[in-house]
Design an enzyme around this catalytic site. Structure first.
Site, PDB file in Angstrom:
ATOM      1  N   ASP A   1       0.887  -0.828  -0.143  1.00 31.84           N
ATOM      2  CA  ASP A   1      -0.315  -0.256   0.190  1.00 31.84           C
ATOM      3  C   ASP A   1       0.773   1.271   0.032  1.00 31.84           C
ATOM      4  OD1 ASP A   1       1.168  -0.186   2.323  1.00 31.84           O
ATOM      5  OD2 ASP A   1      -0.727   0.400   3.460  1.00 31.84           O
TER       6      ASP A   1
ATOM      7  N   ASP B   1       6.744   1.221   1.921  1.00 28.86           N
ATOM      8  CA  ASP B   1       6.769   0.612   0.126  1.00 28.86           C
ATOM      9  C   ASP B   1       7.254   0.802  -0.167  1.00 28.86           C
ATOM     10  OD1 ASP B   1       3.701  -0.943   1.463  1.00 28.86           O
ATOM     11  OD2 ASP B   1       4.062   0.988   1.919  1.00 28.86           O
TER      12      ASP B   1
ATOM     13  N   ASN C   1      -2.580   2.770   3.841  1.00 31.73           N
ATOM     14  CA  ASN C   1      -1.598   3.935   3.809  1.00 31.73           C
ATOM     15  C   ASN C   1      -2.281   4.878   3.034  1.00 31.73           C
ATOM     16  OD1 ASN C   1       0.090   3.488   5.345  1.00 31.73           O
ATOM     17  ND2 ASN C   1       2.181   2.422   3.721  1.00 31.73           N
TER      18      ASN C   1
ATOM     19  N   THR D   1       2.134  -6.313   3.080  1.00 34.77           N
ATOM     20  CA  THR D   1       3.314  -4.879   3.943  1.00 34.77           C
ATOM     21  C   THR D   1       2.526  -4.562   3.837  1.00 34.77           C
ATOM     22  OG1 THR D   1       4.093  -3.627   1.717  1.00 34.77           O
ATOM     23  CG2 THR D   1       5.768  -5.410   3.105  1.00 34.77           C
TER      24      THR D   1
ATOM     25  N   PHE E   1      -0.832  -0.164  12.839  1.00 31.32           N
ATOM     26  CA  PHE E   1      -1.610  -0.618  11.321  1.00 31.32           C
ATOM     27  C   PHE E   1      -2.423  -0.699  10.185  1.00 31.32           C
ATOM     28  CE2 PHE E   1      -1.808   1.679   7.400  1.00 31.32           C
ATOM     29  CZ  PHE E   1      -3.222   2.960   7.524  1.00 31.32           C
ATOM     30  N   ASN E   2      -1.109  -2.242   9.817  1.00 35.07           N
ATOM     31  CA  ASN E   2      -1.670  -3.085   9.335  1.00 35.07           C
ATOM     32  C   ASN E   2      -2.770  -3.710   9.989  1.00 35.07           C
ATOM     33  OD1 ASN E   2      -0.109  -1.431   7.001  1.00 35.07           O
ATOM     34  ND2 ASN E   2       1.449  -3.018   7.450  1.00 35.07           N
TER      35      ASN E   2
ATOM     36  N   HIS F   1       9.922   0.120   8.017  1.00 37.65           N
ATOM     37  CA  HIS F   1       8.821  -0.800   8.296  1.00 37.65           C
ATOM     38  C   HIS F   1       9.286  -1.630   6.770  1.00 37.65           C
ATOM     39  CE1 HIS F   1       7.178   1.899  11.939  1.00 37.65           C
ATOM     40  NE2 HIS F   1       7.116   2.366  10.419  1.00 37.65           N
ATOM     41  N   ASP F   2       8.636  -1.500   6.027  1.00 34.77           N
ATOM     42  CA  ASP F   2       8.217  -2.882   4.698  1.00 34.77           C
ATOM     43  C   ASP F   2       9.932  -4.040   4.562  1.00 34.77           C
ATOM     44  OD1 ASP F   2       5.564  -2.326   5.620  1.00 34.77           O
ATOM     45  OD2 ASP F   2       4.910  -1.108   3.601  1.00 34.77           O
TER      46      ASP F   2
END
Length: 318
Positions: free
Chosen positions: A10, A15, A39, A126, A167-168, A241-242
């Site tokens: 996203d 990402d 996102n 992700t 969040f995810n 993060h991803d």
């Protein structure tokens, strides 16, 4: 042999870097990109995936749009972190990117890719897990074509969108629950791991020193991302993060993993979307999920910087 991978994402600043890493490294065979609302809205995340591929010269990887809302409940987005476009910071221009969108929807593209590939494929979600859960519900017979699921989401501790939830997972707790209870091999990289890989000024300087248009764009992405994290969370540098998912596939020794039972809270007034990670085996549930813990951050950033160099056509390794 390279690991065959489908990225479900996203985009989203982090990402974007994961796409670069997956496309650049010879250990990864990037078969397809699918997008999901997270996102930002689905329209924006799909456009962003195409934009990233266009500026990085990534051609021949089909990109398909997936679900535009969670399995249940209302959609949420993350403008406070990723901006109105989902990739605020650089200017991508007004025109359409020259990388097309595949006419198939994400579930069809994933199904076709799994069936066409001679060996099982690793799914790397992700963003919210809506597409992956929907795939498992619609095509249970495809489970044998999936080698494993390597996801970014959740946490062994506290959340980032609510005190309890990341969040995810919070975007679609029911989808996360379906994936984590699917019986497929799942590796989870949560906030406890991803907060270790922060894009410090030293990291940004390494990318800037590559001196290419792509590296300049990456610096703009990280500058906006860092500003948002300082304002919202008080972080001195933003966590990327991803890319920890693909970095792990490239070098499995990069992150220490532990096995644990992981469940998703679906009903709590204050804890909906929390991932309950049983690190000490107190629940008696099967320790079915690999959970990332300690990260070799230096080696992680070496991989990310090298990906930007390779795709940008910059000078030798730094």
């Amino acid at each position: 042999m390279p690991v065959p991978v489908i990225l479900d994402c996203d985009p989203g600043h982090d990402d974007a870097f994961n796409i670069l890493l997956a496309a650049a490294h010879p250990a990864i065979d990037l078969l397809a990109l699918t997008t999901v609302a997270g996102n930002q809205t689905l329209e924006k995340t799909t456009l962003n995936a195409r934009r990233v591929c266009a500026v990085a010269g990534i051609r021949g990887v089909p990109i398909a749009a997936g679900r535009d809302r969670p399995l249940h409940g209302a959609r949420r987005t993350a403008e406070n972190i990723h901006g109105d476009s989902g990739l605020d910071g650089p200017g991508f221009g007004e025109g359409e990117p020259d990388v097309p969108q595949d006419p198939r929807d994400a579930l069809t593209l994933i199904r076709d890719t799994l069936l066409a590939h001679p060996e099982p494929v690793t799914l790397v979600p992700t963003g919210p897990l809506t597409n992956i859960a929907a795939l498992l519900l619609a095509h249970p017979g495809l489970a044998g074509r999936i080698r494993r699921i390597v996801m970014m989401g959740g946490s062994t501790g506290r959340g980032n969108t609510t005190p309890a939830a990341e969040f995810n997972v919070l975007c679609d707790p029911e989808a996360a629950d379906i994936v984590l209870r699917s019986g497929l091999p799942v590796t989870m990289f949560g906030l406890n791991a991803t907060h270790q890989v922060r894009a410090t000024p030293e990291v940004v300087a390494r990318i800037a020193a590559l001196g290419t248009p792509l590296s300049a764009l990456c610096v703009e992405l990280l500058t906006f991302f860092g500003s948002a994290y300082r304002e919202v969370y008080g972080f001195d540098a933003p966590p990327l993060h991803d890319p920890l998912t693909v970095a792990h596939l490239i070098d499995p020794s990069l992150v220490e993993l532990v096995r644990a039972a992981v469940t998703v809270e679906l009903h709590g007034t204050y804890t909906r979307g929390a991932t309950v990670v049983d690190l000490h085996g107190v629940t008696g549930l099967p320790a079915a999920v690999e959970v990332g813990t300690r990260v070799d951050t230096d080696r992680f950033w070496d991989l990310v910087v090298e990906a930007v160099r390779v795709l940008g056509g910059g000078p030798g390794p730094r």
